[in-house]
Design an enzyme around this catalytic site. Structure first.
Site, PDB file in Angstrom:
ATOM      1  N   LYS A  22     -12.033  -2.187 -16.286  1.00 49.84           N
ATOM      2  CA  LYS A  22     -10.637  -1.884 -15.964  1.00 49.84           C
ATOM      3  C   LYS A  22      -9.949  -3.091 -15.342  1.00 49.84           C
ATOM      4  O   LYS A  22      -8.814  -3.432 -15.695  1.00 49.84           O
ATOM      5  CB  LYS A  22     -10.567  -0.707 -14.991  1.00 49.84           C
ATOM      6  N   ASN A  23     -10.638  -3.745 -14.408  1.00 49.72           N
ATOM      7  CA  ASN A  23     -10.028  -4.847 -13.670  1.00 49.72           C
ATOM      8  C   ASN A  23      -9.912  -6.128 -14.491  1.00 49.72           C
ATOM      9  O   ASN A  23      -9.338  -7.110 -14.018  1.00 49.72           O
ATOM     10  CB  ASN A  23     -10.807  -5.113 -12.384  1.00 49.72           C
ATOM     11  N   ARG A  98      -1.395  -0.085  -8.775  1.00 45.46           N
ATOM     12  CA  ARG A  98      -1.070  -1.351  -8.126  1.00 45.46           C
ATOM     13  C   ARG A  98      -1.090  -2.524  -9.100  1.00 45.46           C
ATOM     14  O   ARG A  98      -0.450  -3.536  -8.854  1.00 45.46           O
ATOM     15  CB  ARG A  98      -2.035  -1.613  -6.975  1.00 45.46           C
ATOM     16  N   CYS A 122      -4.151   3.585  -5.097  1.00 47.33           N
ATOM     17  CA  CYS A 122      -5.050   4.286  -4.189  1.00 47.33           C
ATOM     18  C   CYS A 122      -4.667   4.036  -2.731  1.00 47.33           C
ATOM     19  O   CYS A 122      -4.243   2.944  -2.370  1.00 47.33           O
ATOM     20  CB  CYS A 122      -6.490   3.813  -4.391  1.00 47.33           C
ATOM     21  N   ARG A 127      -2.424  -3.617   0.629  1.00 49.19           N
ATOM     22  CA  ARG A 127      -2.677  -4.711  -0.309  1.00 49.19           C
ATOM     23  C   ARG A 127      -1.326  -5.351  -0.597  1.00 49.19           C
ATOM     24  O   ARG A 127      -0.712  -5.105  -1.624  1.00 49.19           O
ATOM     25  CB  ARG A 127      -3.349  -4.179  -1.580  1.00 49.19           C
ATOM     26  N   PRO A 128      -0.841  -6.172   0.332  1.00 47.04           N
ATOM     27  CA  PRO A 128       0.535  -6.641   0.254  1.00 47.04           C
ATOM     28  C   PRO A 128       0.773  -7.567  -0.931  1.00 47.04           C
ATOM     29  O   PRO A 128      -0.112  -8.283  -1.382  1.00 47.04           O
ATOM     30  CB  PRO A 128       0.720  -7.395   1.578  1.00 47.04           C
ATOM     31  N   ASP A 130       3.071  -9.894  -0.730  1.00 48.38           N
ATOM     32  CA  ASP A 130       3.750 -11.086  -0.223  1.00 48.38           C
ATOM     33  C   ASP A 130       3.116 -12.369  -0.730  1.00 48.38           C
ATOM     34  O   ASP A 130       3.807 -13.374  -0.922  1.00 48.38           O
ATOM     35  CB  ASP A 130       3.793 -11.083   1.312  1.00 48.38           C
ATOM     36  N   GLN A 131       1.796 -12.354  -0.975  1.00 47.29           N
ATOM     37  CA  GLN A 131       1.137 -13.555  -1.500  1.00 47.29           C
ATOM     38  C   GLN A 131       1.636 -13.873  -2.904  1.00 47.29           C
ATOM     39  O   GLN A 131       1.825 -15.042  -3.258  1.00 47.29           O
ATOM     40  CB  GLN A 131      -0.382 -13.367  -1.500  1.00 47.29           C
ATOM     41  N   ASP A 314     -15.757  -2.500  -3.904  1.00 49.75           N
ATOM     42  CA  ASP A 314     -15.689  -1.424  -4.891  1.00 49.75           C
ATOM     43  C   ASP A 314     -17.032  -0.725  -5.108  1.00 49.75           C
ATOM     44  O   ASP A 314     -17.103   0.265  -5.841  1.00 49.75           O
ATOM     45  CB  ASP A 314     -15.182  -1.959  -6.240  1.00 49.75           C
ATOM     46  N   ILE A 336     -12.793  -5.605   3.726  1.00 51.65           N
ATOM     47  CA  ILE A 336     -11.713  -5.860   2.776  1.00 51.65           C
ATOM     48  C   ILE A 336     -10.539  -4.915   2.996  1.00 51.65           C
ATOM     49  O   ILE A 336      -9.397  -5.343   3.170  1.00 51.65           O
ATOM     50  CB  ILE A 336     -12.220  -5.747   1.327  1.00 51.65           C
ATOM     51  N   ARG A 406      -8.940   7.294 -13.472  1.00 50.52           N
ATOM     52  CA  ARG A 406      -8.239   6.008 -13.451  1.00 50.52           C
ATOM     53  C   ARG A 406      -9.184   4.845 -13.709  1.00 50.52           C
ATOM     54  O   ARG A 406      -8.748   3.782 -14.161  1.00 50.52           O
ATOM     55  CB  ARG A 406      -7.549   5.795 -12.106  1.00 50.52           C
TER      56      ARG A 406
END
Length: 427
Positions: A22-23, A98, A122, A127-128, A130-131, A314, A336, A406
């Site tokens: 998935k990732n 996300r 989730c 998990r901002p 901004d980066q 994960d 994390i 998901r």
């Protein structure tokens, strides 16, 4: 809503096919937006998040054709972003995922503008984005956040993003992917420092290289991208899902048995496999397979989650399910995400002995768990409760498994194929 009914106590044996990751699939679907030529992805997993991403890019005007479900080509997706006319990702389509932020870099790089909703997903912690914003601004983008949307365009006078030397404040997987895709069409060289090293990053890089990108250093903390004027189409096979493989390894280790994971990549799971061996399981691997054999209660193992190549966050919940019924005590430290112990209360309902102290979980292994009705809170929590249900006495019902759908391709079907007493109950 659908739920899973599990009767515990059966050992597992046989063969499981590990699906595409998935990732890897999600950023690679977004990478297809970088070119106006057709791109074909194979080994794409059949997941809710993949369906959502396909709806998202189709909403932009992209043609995305899938093989029929259940057919040999069902894992093949052909994307043609040539007719893309609306570089926008609306909230209605991204509120549950996300990974939608991954559309920002490709759209901005190819079209010079993008409007992408702030993502959902989730509830496992902050998990901002901004980066992502800072990095793309350093490459020449002007980005404002208004009414829940990131609105981006090239700075006045620019016709392309500009290569730069970019160091993120933290290791970010989706940030590394976004910057790498954006830099592929930028003018000049981009150097990404403090880059994520996950196998999915390397797989995306290999896809981009097949499309004509110039990238080296992927898999290390420093990635160099020499921008090109355009990318072309191509065909790429999505890498096998290391987290799905790790989940099945933990399931067999907990329930006992002898199972071969076809297409599993042991080189992507070295830390997890070492912990399983220390626990007492026998794990052997070769080209395209991993075999695990487990008998009786194993020995509990302490671990600390870190960025790849460390122990993956994960896999934390799944290994905790194993520790819960193993001999001895263990200490699990989550570094994390701050809310990734939400599965613990549900495991306690099944009889697990777990105490939480901030970022640390202390487990005292119990001889047996007892079936009960539990509720999934996120994707990996769902998997951990399924594993716990496989070993619990009596019947366990896992509710809210839309989280599981998901990220796992027909998990209950695969488990049933190796002997688990598990069925989906339609809601």
């Amino acid at each position: 809503m659908d739920k899973l009914r599990i009767k515990g106590g059966t050992t597992l044996s046989g063969t499981v096919d590990i699906s595409g990751a998935k990732n890897a699939a999600l950023p690679e679907l977004c990478a297809a937006l970088l070119t106006d030529e057709p791109v074909t992805l194979t080994n794409v997993p059949r997941l809710q998040d993949v369906s959502t991403m396909l709806k998202l890019i189709r909403n932009m005007g992209v043609t995305a054709e899938q093989g029929a479900m259940g057919q040999p080509d069902s894992g093949t997706v052909r994307i043609d972003a040539g007719p893309l006319h609306t570089p926008e990702a609306p909230y209605e389509l991204v509120k549950t995922m996300r990974a939608s932020v991954l559309a920002l870099g490709p759209l901005l790089a190819r079209f010079g503008r993008a409007r992408v909703s702030l993502p959902g997903g989730c509830a496992i912690g902050s998990r901002p984005v901004d980066q992502h914003i800072k990095g793309l601004q350093a490459m020449g983008a002007e980005i404002v956040v208004e009414h829940g949307y990131m609105i981006a365009r090239l700075a006045p006078g620019l016709t392309r993003l500009q290569g730069c030397h970019l160091t993120t404040d933290m290791v970010t997987v989706t940030g590394t992917e976004n910057f790498m895709m954006a830099a592929a069409l930028a003018e000049g060289e981009t150097v990404l420092e403090n880059a994520a090293q996950e196998p999915e990053i390397g797989d995306l890089a290999e896809m981009l290289i097949k499309m004509g990108a110039k990238i080296d250093g992927h898999g290390s903390r420093r990635i160099r991208i020499q921008g090109v004027a355009r990318l072309h189409g191509g065909t790429h096979q999505v890498v096998a899902d290391r987290i799905e493989a790790g989940t099945f390894l933990c399931a067999v280790a907990a329930a006992g048995g002898d199972v071969v994971l076809r297409h599993g990549r042991a080189d992507h799971l070295e830390v997890v496999i070492e912990k399983l061996r220390e626990a007492g399981a026998t794990v052997n691997a070769g080209d395209g397979f991993i075999r695990i054999q487990s008998q009786g209660r194993l020995k509990a193992q302490s671990f600390r989650t870190t960025e790849y190549p460390g122990f993956p966050t994960d896999m934390q919940a799944q290994f905790m399910a194993l520790n819960a019924i193993s001999h001895g005590t263990s200490k699990v430290t989550e570094t994390i995400f701050e809310n990734r112990f939400m599965h613990v209360n549900e495991m306690v309902r099944l009889g697990a002995n777990i105490q939480i102290d901030g970022k640390v979980a202390l487990l005292e292994g119990v001889e047996k768990l007892s079936g009960a009705t539990v509720m999934a809170t996120d994707l990996r929590a769902s998997a951990s409760l399924v594993i716990a249900g496989l070993v619990a006495e009596g019947e366990t019902v896992v509710e809210r498994i839309y989280h599981l759908d998901r990220g796992y391709d027909q998990m209950e079907t695969k488990l049933r194929g190796i002997g688990a007493d598990i069925e989906r109950v339609k809601g």
